[in-house]
Design an enzyme around this catalytic site. Structure first.
Site, PDB file in Angstrom:
ATOM      1  N   ARG A 197       0.838  -1.204   0.000  1.00 55.74           N
ATOM      2  CA  ARG A 197       0.000   0.000   0.000  1.00 55.74           C
ATOM      3  C   ARG A 197       0.869   1.249   0.000  1.00 55.74           C
ATOM      4  NH1 ARG A 197      -4.543   0.065   4.430  1.00 55.74           N
ATOM      5  NH2 ARG A 197      -5.255   1.806   3.142  1.00 55.74           N
TER       6      ARG A 197
ATOM      7  N   CYS B 206      -1.315   6.186   8.899  1.00 54.34           N
ATOM      8  CA  CYS B 206      -1.676   4.921   8.261  1.00 54.34           C
ATOM      9  C   CYS B 206      -2.789   5.215   7.275  1.00 54.34           C
ATOM     10  CB  CYS B 206      -2.081   3.893   9.317  1.00 54.34           C
ATOM     11  SG  CYS B 206      -3.461   4.416  10.365  1.00 54.34           S
TER      12      CYS B 206
END
Length: 269
Positions: A168, A226
């Site tokens: 990611r 995050c």
């Protein structure tokens, strides 16, 4: 004391407020796991309802308003004068958000059950499906107990750690947010490397060495983000265990990408 073992928690049940924060992104609702069995006396704390405001321009798990958080914690029986212990399934990814949010809003004695519910059951300790009667708490939410970052501050933080999975971070996949990639200058530091296979945190020295290799040492401006500010709280907790203060970008990637003028990177940094 920040982390507690199952035996340490068992010895003080009845003297602490225990919050069950089991939650998995796109997983089964934590309330179902709680109903099947939990630590005796534990009260279920809902990630989306109790630890975050509704999704919106602030991201998928924005910081709750003080009044809303205070009401939620009082409903769960949280008192200013009584320690709170939080736990999730095993790796503290969700419990850390409860730890951080309580600390941010001024509770100074919050502990995390290291290894979570799995460690509790593996220790052979009792489990119940009984829901306790909760006396309303008296906790008063006062913001400012932990450092936070907005988007501009995150962009200029000297050592900004991206807590998501490497794929990611690199923008190879993005299963949740509409834009893939990372904040330019951020360093890839997946939170899964903070714990061992059982879900327990690595020893403080091992965490110090891990973060030092990333440039995150005491005296340096350190931040974490995050996808939506949940696992980044785990990063801040791990940094705390390593003796490194760090700010949390609560909105994280889900907030960063709401402004198309903010740059996106996909190369390893």
């Amino acid at each position: 004391m920040t982390l507690v073992t199952p035996s340490e928690l068992a010895a003080v049940l009845g003297e602490v407020t225990v919050l069950d924060v089991r939650w998995r992104l796109a997983g089964p609702p934590g309330a179902e796991s709680y109903a099947e069995g939990h630590v005796p006396g534990a009260v279920y704390c809902d990630m989306d309802r109790d630890l975050a405001a509704p999704p919106g321009p602030g991201g998928r798990h924005p910081l709750p308003e003080p009044e809303a958080f205070q009401e939620a914690m009082r409903r769960l029986g949280v008192r200013a004068s009584r320690p709170v212990v939080v736990y999730d399934d095993a790796d503290s990814m969700a419990a850390a958000r409860a730890w951080w949010t309580l600390r941010y809003f001024g509770h100074d004695d919050v502990r995390v059950l290291d290894g979570g519910f799995r460690a509790w059951t593996e220790a052979g300790l009792p489990v119940t499906a009984d829901v306790p009667d909760v006396d309303p708490g008296d906790f008063t939410a006062t913001p400012g107990g932990m450092p936070i970052l907005d988007a501009d501050q995150a962009a200029t933080t000297k050592v900004l750690l991206d807590a998501r999975a490497p794929e990611r971070y690199r923008g190879e996949v993005e299963p949740i947010d509409p834009v893939a990639g990372h904040i330019p200058g951020a360093r890839c530091a997946p939170t899964t490397a903070n714990v061992d296979p059982s879900g327990r945190f690595l020893p403080p020295q091992a965490l110090k060495e891990r973060f030092a290799a990333l440039g995150a040492v005491p005296g340096v401006d350190v931040g974490a983000y995050c996808g939506s500010g949940v696992t980044a709280a785990h990063q801040v907790l791990a940094l705390h265990l390593a003796g490194v203060p760090a700010g949390l970008y609560v909105g994280s990637w889900s907030h960063w990408i709401t402004d198309p003028a903010r740059p996106v990177a996909t190369r390893e940094e």
